[in-house]
Each structure stands twice: as structure tokens, then as C-alpha cells.
Design a protein around this motif. Sequence first.
Motif, PDB file in Angstrom:
ATOM      1  N   SER A  68       0.827  -1.211   0.000  1.00 50.84           N
ATOM      2  CA  SER A  68       0.000   0.000   0.000  1.00 50.84           C
ATOM      3  C   SER A  68       0.860   1.259   0.000  1.00 50.84           C
ATOM      4  O   SER A  68       0.482   2.284  -0.574  1.00 50.84           O
ATOM      5  CB  SER A  68      -0.947   0.002   1.203  1.00 50.84           C
ATOM      6  OG  SER A  68      -0.254   0.277   2.418  1.00 50.84           O
ATOM      7  N   ASN A  71      -1.591   3.958  -1.828  1.00 52.51           N
ATOM      8  CA  ASN A  71      -3.039   3.862  -1.649  1.00 52.51           C
ATOM      9  C   ASN A  71      -3.345   2.900  -0.500  1.00 52.51           C
ATOM     10  O   ASN A  71      -3.199   1.682  -0.636  1.00 52.51           O
ATOM     11  CB  ASN A  71      -3.706   3.376  -2.938  1.00 52.51           C
ATOM     12  CG  ASN A  71      -5.221   3.505  -2.895  1.00 52.51           C
ATOM     13  OD1 ASN A  71      -5.833   3.308  -1.868  1.00 52.51           O
ATOM     14  ND2 ASN A  71      -5.807   3.836  -4.040  1.00 52.51           N
ATOM     15  N   GLU A  89      -8.780   6.390  -3.187  1.00 47.52           N
ATOM     16  CA  GLU A  89      -8.497   6.020  -1.805  1.00 47.52           C
ATOM     17  C   GLU A  89      -9.671   6.424  -0.929  1.00 47.52           C
ATOM     18  O   GLU A  89     -10.264   7.485  -1.122  1.00 47.52           O
ATOM     19  CB  GLU A  89      -7.218   6.699  -1.311  1.00 47.52           C
ATOM     20  CG  GLU A  89      -6.747   6.206   0.053  1.00 47.52           C
ATOM     21  CD  GLU A  89      -5.395   6.799   0.428  1.00 47.52           C
ATOM     22  OE1 GLU A  89      -4.473   6.034   0.742  1.00 47.52           O
ATOM     23  OE2 GLU A  89      -5.269   8.038   0.405  1.00 47.52           O
ATOM     24  N   THR A 134      -7.716   9.604   3.299  1.00 50.04           N
ATOM     25  CA  THR A 134      -7.205  10.871   2.773  1.00 50.04           C
ATOM     26  C   THR A 134      -7.248  11.957   3.847  1.00 50.04           C
ATOM     27  O   THR A 134      -6.394  12.851   3.861  1.00 50.04           O
ATOM     28  CB  THR A 134      -8.015  11.320   1.551  1.00 50.04           C
ATOM     29  OG1 THR A 134      -9.399  11.451   1.906  1.00 50.04           O
ATOM     30  CG2 THR A 134      -7.894  10.293   0.425  1.00 50.04           C
TER      31      THR A 134
END
Length: 279
Positions: A48, A53, A108, A113
Motif C-alpha cells: 500500500s 493507496n 483512496e 485521505t
Amino acid sequence: MSHRSTGFAVVAVIYAVAGLVGWTIGFSYPLITFYADIGATIVVFVASMIVGNASVYDPYWSVAPAVITMAWLGDAGARQIAVLVLMLAWAIRLTANWAMSWRGLGHEDWRYTRLRGQRVPFWLVNLVGIQLVPTLVVFAALLPVWPAMTVTGRPWNWLDVVAVVVTAGAVVLEATADRQMHRFTREPANRGRIIDRGLWRHSRHPNYLGEIMFWWGMWLFGLAAAPGWWWTVAGPIAVVLLFRYVSIPMMDRRSLERRPGYAEHMRRVPALLPVPFSS
């Protein structure tokens, strides 16, 4: 579609490697399985970070329990078959629901975020908060599945029947809530509106309620197989706490920001249990 296809191909490779690492460590008994689960999570975490992401981890919640349950399968009696079938039904539905909403490596989850740019380095937030904590919670919830899949001394009994009703009801509840939500969001006239129809009329988060019910059902299977494993009730309790104090507050805060009238909606509609069951 090409971006989605590429994203799913990347995720498939990541999970194949994670699965290989887990299988190499082994699933012979819960402690070894725990190490395998953590090892696979570390693989997903590293991947990731490479692809940038954190949502790469999202399907792990539903994929890992199904793999572990199949690895734990001993003699295939009525209880073991019931647990396996219900676990696979839950896993396939939840993973498919993630796949329908994920648009590829450029997409995402909004919760992740928001965590970027905080004082704490994102790699640490990603490792601990987004990946390790959910892995630990789900593994705790999986512990009663071990006696359910391996202990054969106690025959099928009334508690197994209750477990089937609770667990199957949870899968149906989640599937119905998701279908109603997808239908609502597909209508252009509902953009920015609050869903207040079907199950969502009686609970703000019926999908979360179904998820909680599922893990309580798995605990009932473990209790039916081995009453001495009652202490694994800590697993479904951990799931309740995760949703009640992390997931639900985050979802409600976002809806308060984006949807006028959501504060009034919160006063009218309980978070999980429909009235009169909710205080």
C-alpha cells in the motif's frame, strides 16, 4: 475500466503474495495463525505504501477470515459446514461490495485521505490505525471459529440453530442495506440527500449492525462447540467498540459536514439498534 482492471490486478498480486507468506508461516493452531495474519498484513501494508493507496488493505477485512476459516477446517460435520458456508457467503458479499465501489489505485477511501497531512507520519497511521488494528480486531473475532471448526466432541445443538439464525440474518441484513443504499445513490434526485427509506429509516448504520451481528453469530458457534471458550466473547465486543467509537462517529461527522439536516436525522434515527431496542 482500464484503471479499474489494473488496480484489481495489482491487488490480486498483492494478496497472492500476502497469502503465500501467511501459508508459509502456517495455520496449525491460533497462535501460529496469528503470526501468519500479521505477516500477511505487513505485506499488504508495504504494498500500500509502494502504490500510495491505503485502500489496498480494505478487502483484507473480508478475505482473510474466509481463508483462515478454510485453513482451520477439520472434520466436516454439520457445524463446520454451516460455519464455512456462512463465512464464505459473508466474505463474498462484502468483498464484492468493496469491488463495486472501488475505482482503482487512484481512488483512496475518504477516511484515509483525511488522515494524510497530520502531525503523525502517515506510514505510521497506515500501519497501526488502518491496517494492524483492524487485523487484530478481526482476529480476535475469529477466535471462536477455531473451536467451531476443530472441536467435534459436542453434537449439533440448539445453540447452533441460534447461531445460524443470527449469522444468516446478519448477512441478509448487510446485503439488504447495501442494496438499498446503492439504489438510493443511483438516483440523481437523491444527490446530497439523507437516505431514510427501508432499513435506513430505522437505523443510521444498518450495514454496521449486520457486521456486528455476524461476529456475535460466530461466537455462538464457538460456544456451541466448546463452552469453555466463552472468553472469546472479547472478539465480538472489540468489533462493537470499533464500530461504535471509531467507524460510526467518522461517518456521522462526514454526513454532518455534507448533508443539511443530518443533525436532526441523528436525533430521530438511532445509530444502530432500531427503536424500541435503542436507548
